[in-house]
Design a protein around this motif. Sequence first.
Motif, PDB file in Angstrom:
ATOM      1  N   THR A 175       0.751  -1.148   0.064  1.00 23.24           N
ATOM      2  CA  THR A 175      -0.231  -0.098  -0.009  1.00 23.24           C
ATOM      3  C   THR A 175       0.975   1.282  -0.029  1.00 23.24           C
ATOM      4  O   THR A 175       0.560   2.082  -0.463  1.00 23.24           O
ATOM      5  N   GLY A 176       1.999   1.267   0.553  1.00 27.49           N
ATOM      6  CA  GLY A 176       3.072   2.313   0.568  1.00 27.49           C
ATOM      7  C   GLY A 176       3.384   2.543  -0.690  1.00 27.49           C
ATOM      8  O   GLY A 176       3.445   3.647  -1.087  1.00 27.49           O
TER       9      GLY A 176
ATOM     10  N   LEU B  88       0.255   4.329  -2.583  1.00 25.76           N
ATOM     11  CA  LEU B  88       0.043   5.490  -2.277  1.00 25.76           C
ATOM     12  C   LEU B  88       1.085   6.519  -2.527  1.00 25.76           C
ATOM     13  O   LEU B  88       0.757   7.715  -3.161  1.00 25.76           O
ATOM     14  N   ARG B  89       2.500   6.071  -2.633  1.00 25.77           N
ATOM     15  CA  ARG B  89       3.387   6.907  -3.380  1.00 25.77           C
ATOM     16  C   ARG B  89       3.137   7.079  -4.656  1.00 25.77           C
ATOM     17  O   ARG B  89       3.604   8.401  -5.093  1.00 25.77           O
TER      18      ARG B  89
ATOM     19  N   ILE C 171      -0.387  13.510   4.968  1.00 28.08           N
ATOM     20  CA  ILE C 171      -0.308  12.382   6.176  1.00 28.08           C
ATOM     21  C   ILE C 171       0.875  11.701   5.859  1.00 28.08           C
ATOM     22  O   ILE C 171       1.465  11.196   6.980  1.00 28.08           O
ATOM     23  N   MET C 172       1.322  11.215   4.843  1.00 28.86           N
ATOM     24  CA  MET C 172       2.206  10.448   4.678  1.00 28.86           C
ATOM     25  C   MET C 172       3.698  11.167   5.034  1.00 28.86           C
ATOM     26  O   MET C 172       4.556  10.548   5.579  1.00 28.86           O
TER      27      MET C 172
ATOM     28  N   ASP D 105       2.122   9.670   9.337  1.00 27.77           N
ATOM     29  CA  ASP D 105       0.581   9.269  10.186  1.00 27.77           C
ATOM     30  C   ASP D 105       0.107   8.079   9.146  1.00 27.77           C
ATOM     31  O   ASP D 105       0.748   8.198   7.994  1.00 27.77           O
TER      32      ASP D 105
ATOM     33  N   CYS E  22      -2.615   6.688   6.704  1.00 25.49           N
ATOM     34  CA  CYS E  22      -3.686   7.162   5.815  1.00 25.49           C
ATOM     35  C   CYS E  22      -5.203   6.478   6.267  1.00 25.49           C
ATOM     36  O   CYS E  22      -4.947   5.654   6.884  1.00 25.49           O
TER      37      CYS E  22
ATOM     38  N   VAL F 107      -7.198   3.115   1.944  1.00 26.35           N
ATOM     39  CA  VAL F 107      -6.252   1.976   1.877  1.00 26.35           C
ATOM     40  C   VAL F 107      -7.127   0.644   1.285  1.00 26.35           C
ATOM     41  O   VAL F 107      -6.563   0.057   0.772  1.00 26.35           O
TER      42      VAL F 107
ATOM     43  N   GLY G 188       2.619  -3.891   4.294  1.00 22.17           N
ATOM     44  CA  GLY G 188       2.118  -2.643   4.700  1.00 22.17           C
ATOM     45  C   GLY G 188       0.653  -2.444   4.806  1.00 22.17           C
ATOM     46  O   GLY G 188       0.323  -1.342   5.351  1.00 22.17           O
ATOM     47  N   PHE G 189       0.084  -3.633   4.882  1.00 20.09           N
ATOM     48  CA  PHE G 189      -1.368  -3.791   4.993  1.00 20.09           C
ATOM     49  C   PHE G 189      -1.808  -5.182   5.367  1.00 20.09           C
ATOM     50  O   PHE G 189      -1.169  -6.026   5.081  1.00 20.09           O
TER      51      PHE G 189
ATOM     52  N   ARG H  12      13.422   9.507   0.488  1.00 17.37           N
ATOM     53  CA  ARG H  12      11.941   9.376   0.794  1.00 17.37           C
ATOM     54  C   ARG H  12      11.752  10.398   1.766  1.00 17.37           C
ATOM     55  O   ARG H  12      12.460  10.493   2.726  1.00 17.37           O
TER      56      ARG H  12
ATOM     57  N   ASP I 272       9.649  10.470   4.146  1.00 14.73           N
ATOM     58  CA  ASP I 272       9.301   9.908   5.490  1.00 14.73           C
ATOM     59  C   ASP I 272      10.714   9.305   5.888  1.00 14.73           C
ATOM     60  O   ASP I 272      10.563   8.708   7.023  1.00 14.73           O
TER      61      ASP I 272
ATOM     62  N   ARG J 262       6.260   7.349  12.725  1.00 14.95           N
ATOM     63  CA  ARG J 262       5.895   5.903  12.184  1.00 14.95           C
ATOM     64  C   ARG J 262       5.736   4.841  12.972  1.00 14.95           C
ATOM     65  O   ARG J 262       5.015   3.954  13.166  1.00 14.95           O
TER      66      ARG J 262
HETATM   67  P1  AMP Z   1       5.111   2.125   3.725  1.00 15.77           P
HETATM   68  O1  AMP Z   1       6.091   2.341   2.577  1.00 15.77           O
HETATM   69  O2  AMP Z   1       4.340   0.856   3.836  1.00 15.77           O
HETATM   70  O3  AMP Z   1       6.007   2.232   5.067  1.00 15.77           O
HETATM   71  O4  AMP Z   1       4.117   3.179   3.858  1.00 15.77           O
HETATM   72  C1  AMP Z   1       4.321   4.737   3.832  1.00 15.77           C
HETATM   73  C2  AMP Z   1       3.251   5.428   4.238  1.00 15.77           C
HETATM   74  O5  AMP Z   1       2.027   5.201   3.536  1.00 15.77           O
HETATM   75  C3  AMP Z   1       2.826   5.149   5.702  1.00 15.77           C
HETATM   76  O6  AMP Z   1       3.917   5.917   6.585  1.00 15.77           O
HETATM   77  C4  AMP Z   1       1.270   5.673   5.848  1.00 15.77           C
HETATM   78  O7  AMP Z   1       1.384   7.014   5.982  1.00 15.77           O
HETATM   79  C5  AMP Z   1       0.814   5.195   4.303  1.00 15.77           C
HETATM   80  N1  AMP Z   1       0.109   3.750   4.558  1.00 15.77           N
HETATM   81  C6  AMP Z   1       0.826   2.761   3.895  1.00 15.77           C
HETATM   82  N2  AMP Z   1       0.230   1.665   4.081  1.00 15.77           N
HETATM   83  C7  AMP Z   1      -0.942   2.013   4.987  1.00 15.77           C
HETATM   84  C8  AMP Z   1      -1.842   1.511   5.726  1.00 15.77           C
HETATM   85  N3  AMP Z   1      -2.336   0.208   5.307  1.00 15.77           N
HETATM   86  N4  AMP Z   1      -2.893   2.363   6.116  1.00 15.77           N
HETATM   87  C9  AMP Z   1      -2.478   3.704   6.569  1.00 15.77           C
HETATM   88  N5  AMP Z   1      -1.522   4.101   5.938  1.00 15.77           N
HETATM   89  C10 AMP Z   1      -0.722   3.307   5.054  1.00 15.77           C
END
Ligand code: AMP
Length: 267
Positions: free
Chosen positions: A31-32, A35-36, A52-53, A57, A59, A64, A85-86, A139, A141, A150
């Motif tokens: 999901t990360g 979303l990116r 938010i990202m 925090d 999302c 998602v 990530g989900f 990135r 974050d 995070r």
């Molecule tokens: P990741 O690459 O999985 O660390 O995700 C990067 C960012 O995307 C996270 O810090 C959240 O802001 C957002 N994100 C990714 N997956 C989710 C999820 N399942 N629920 C909520 N936010 C998410």
Amino acid sequence: MRLILLGPPGAGKGTQAQRLVAKHGIVQLSTGDMLRAAVAAGTPVGRQVKDIMDRGDLCPDEIVVSIIAERISQPDAKNGFVLDGFPRTVAQARALERMLHEKGLDLDGVVELKVDEGQLIRRIESRIKQTLARGEPLRKDDDPEVLKTRLDAYRRQTAPLIHHYREKNLLRAVDGMAPMDEVTAAINWIFAKPQPQKTSTKSATAQKTKQKPAKAVGRAKNAKPAPREPAKAPARSAKAGRSRTVAKKPAAGKTAAKAAKRSAKRR
Ligand code: AMP
């Protein structure tokens, strides 16, 4: 095969997901990454989640969940997938259960990559240095302050999933601080396919003795004794139980057995 990789940022979910993809011919659903991509493309969702990202925090669940619902319905996910990530909240986990139930599908397991937070922060700091040394952009974050947010989000909102999946007998924990290949071997061992039973003239007792794999493959020292297969095991516990108790040899041979001994713990 449908799996979830659970663990805080920097635990190595992405790397292990890619290895599972290569081994099992399944797709990685991060999901990360999705979303990116939405942020980069400037879609309405992307605009909604960007800040938010950037803050670190989570999302909103609805966003998602709808991304994942759409993605797992695509043809390439039919063969199976590894979720990286989900879910990140119990509400997301429940939504996933409903989605899979509607499709008549089950999860094969949830792997928790257990990590030490202090070491994790050092690992991410060194990742930041390496990225900069390669001249690649960071990135947003990938920043110590954002990382704290995070990790906090993980502790408060995602860690309760450990209990959620343990209750469902789907959780398998692996030492995420072990070298990458050992982590991979431990995960492979968990999901090793059961060996087909040889039919031979040997007595049933002899065959039974041969089938006791736990010691041979070196189950985690503090693992509880393998439960007997319940007569009416629900499909998913039966799958997990079977891989744990019947796998005679880990996929990658002795090395994996040793690695699994060190790294895989049944919780
Ligand atoms: P990741 O690459 O999985 O660390 O995700 C990067 C960012 O995307 C996270 O810090 C959240 O802001 C957002 N994100 C990714 N997956 C989710 C999820 N399942 N629920 C909520 N936010 C998410």
